[in-house]
Enzyme design. Structure first.
Site, short mmCIF file in Angstrom:
data_model
loop_
_atom_site.label_atom_id
_atom_site.label_comp_id
_atom_site.label_asym_id
_atom_site.label_seq_id
_atom_site.Cartn_x
_atom_site.Cartn_y
_atom_site.Cartn_z
N LYS A 118 -0.25 8.16 8.28
CA LYS A 118 -1.66 7.89 8.55
C LYS A 118 -2.56 8.80 7.69
CE LYS A 118 -0.45 5.26 12.12
NZ LYS A 118 1.01 5.46 12.19
N ARG A 204 1.42 -6.12 4.04
CA ARG A 204 2.46 -5.15 3.72
C ARG A 204 2.88 -5.35 2.26
NH1 ARG A 204 6.22 -1.98 6.06
NH2 ARG A 204 4.30 -1.09 6.91
N ARG A 227 -3.60 -6.14 16.59
CA ARG A 227 -2.60 -5.40 15.83
C ARG A 227 -1.80 -6.33 14.91
NH1 ARG A 227 0.38 -2.73 20.79
NH2 ARG A 227 0.06 -4.90 21.46
N ASP A 267 0.05 -0.50 3.79
CA ASP A 267 -0.69 -1.50 4.55
C ASP A 267 -2.09 -1.62 3.96
OD1 ASP A 267 1.51 -1.76 6.17
OD2 ASP A 267 0.73 -0.47 7.75
N GLU A 275 -2.63 2.51 5.50
CA GLU A 275 -1.48 3.38 5.78
C GLU A 275 -0.55 3.40 4.58
OE1 GLU A 275 0.71 2.78 9.39
OE2 GLU A 275 -1.08 2.61 10.64
#
Length: 317
Positions: A118, A204, A227, A267, A275
């Site tokens: 993160k 991704r 999410r 991400d 991320e």
């Protein structure tokens, strides 16, 4: 890795890597956290020999075991999932000793400790949405006031665990902040909410030794959920990297290569990096299925080249 008996063989990236290694005639040994130890300053382990199968009913079989130095292995893939806790850190110390004893550890143990998934995005602010790392309720509420809608998440979990969206005026704001920061005792990351998550999903992208694979998967949240994680039921849609995606990868790729972060999954939501996943990136089986790629083969081609160059350098030295 985590216990091989508990993985989902249809989706598991580690199994895909093991299958590729086996297809190339590489000998595979399997270790869990409890198998690693330091003895008189040397990294050693219980190593179980394993055969793997592309079979949803039987995907592995142990064929023997031995105890020995980790430095005798050519490559060690560290594929243990988060939580990134003190036990994970202890394992990286053992693997760092294995690295000193001659093994190539992927990803580099020191960089696993340094590059929190993160927080490491803060090294590339030009690629990221507005964000803040803090333990302070007041700082989070000020950030919320500035942006109207934010995402808050812990720094040590994965798979969408404990990720919250807070909109300005939400009556649950205080309790969410208190819970996620453990009443101000834990740092959390907050990011401005990116609305493209609802339509384009959470992308991704895989990078191998700093170079992006041309295709990725967009994880679209289910209705009623925010999410974009396959682990919590998001659906996957394939895509070819955009010009902006390549720009983001070019921003971070040299730093990944320099730090020995050879296998990484980032991400991206909308135009923003959210991320940098370095512990056990996933998604290659979904990408391979959609685009008939073989990312595990690309990865092992890269590993073979790194090993060859390392041995050539040793001979020269």
């Amino acid at each position: 890795m985590d216990p091989i008996s508990s993985i989902n063989p249809k989706k598991d990236t580690t199994l895909a890597l093991m299958l590729e290694a086996q297809s190339r005639g590489w000998q595979i040994v399997y270790m869990e956290m409890a198998d690693l130890f330091l003895s008189n300053g040397h990294a050693e382990a219980r190593m179980r020999h394993v055969e793997v199968f592309n079979d949803l009913n039987k995907w592995f079989e142990f064929t023997g075991e031995e105890y020995g130095p980790l430095g005798n292995l050519d490559v060690i893939l560290m594929r243990k999932d988060p939580p990134f806790d003190i036990e994970y850190i202890m394992a990286t110390y053992i693997l760092e000793k294995a690295e000193a004893d001659g093994a190539l550890v992927v990803n580099k143990p020191q960089s696993l400790r340094d590059a929190n998934e993160k927080v490491f995005t803060a090294w590339f602010p030009q690629s990221c949405p507005p964000s803040i790392l803090t333990r302070s309720k007041n700082a989070i509420k000020t950030f919320l006031d500035a942006h109207g809608k934010i995402v808050v998440k812990p720094t040590y979990k994965m798979g969408g665990q404990s990720v919250f969206v807070i909109a300005k005026g939400d009556p649950n704001t205080n309790v969410i902040i208190e819970e996620i920061t453990q009443s101000g005792s834990r740092y959390i990351q907050a990011q401005a909410y990116i609305p493209e998550i609802e339509t384009l999903g959470d992308k991704r992208i895989i990078l191998i030794d700093g170079i992006a694979v041309d295709y990725g998967i967009a994880r679209i949240p289910n209705a009623g959920d925010h999410r974009g994680n396959l682990a919590v039921g998001a659906s996957a849609k394939g895509f070819r990297l955009t010009q902006r995606d390549h720009w983001i990868c070019n921003q971070i790729g040299p730093a990944l290569k320099e730090r020995g972060l050879i296998f990484v999954g980032i991400d991206v939501i909308g135009d923003y990096l959210t991320e940098i996943n370095v512990t056990s990136p996933t998604g290659i089986r979904e990408i391979d299925h959609l685009f008939e790629t073989n990312i595990a083969s690309m990865f092992f081609d890269t590993l073979a080249n790194i090993i060859h160059m390392g041995k050539a350098k040793t001979k020269t030295d």
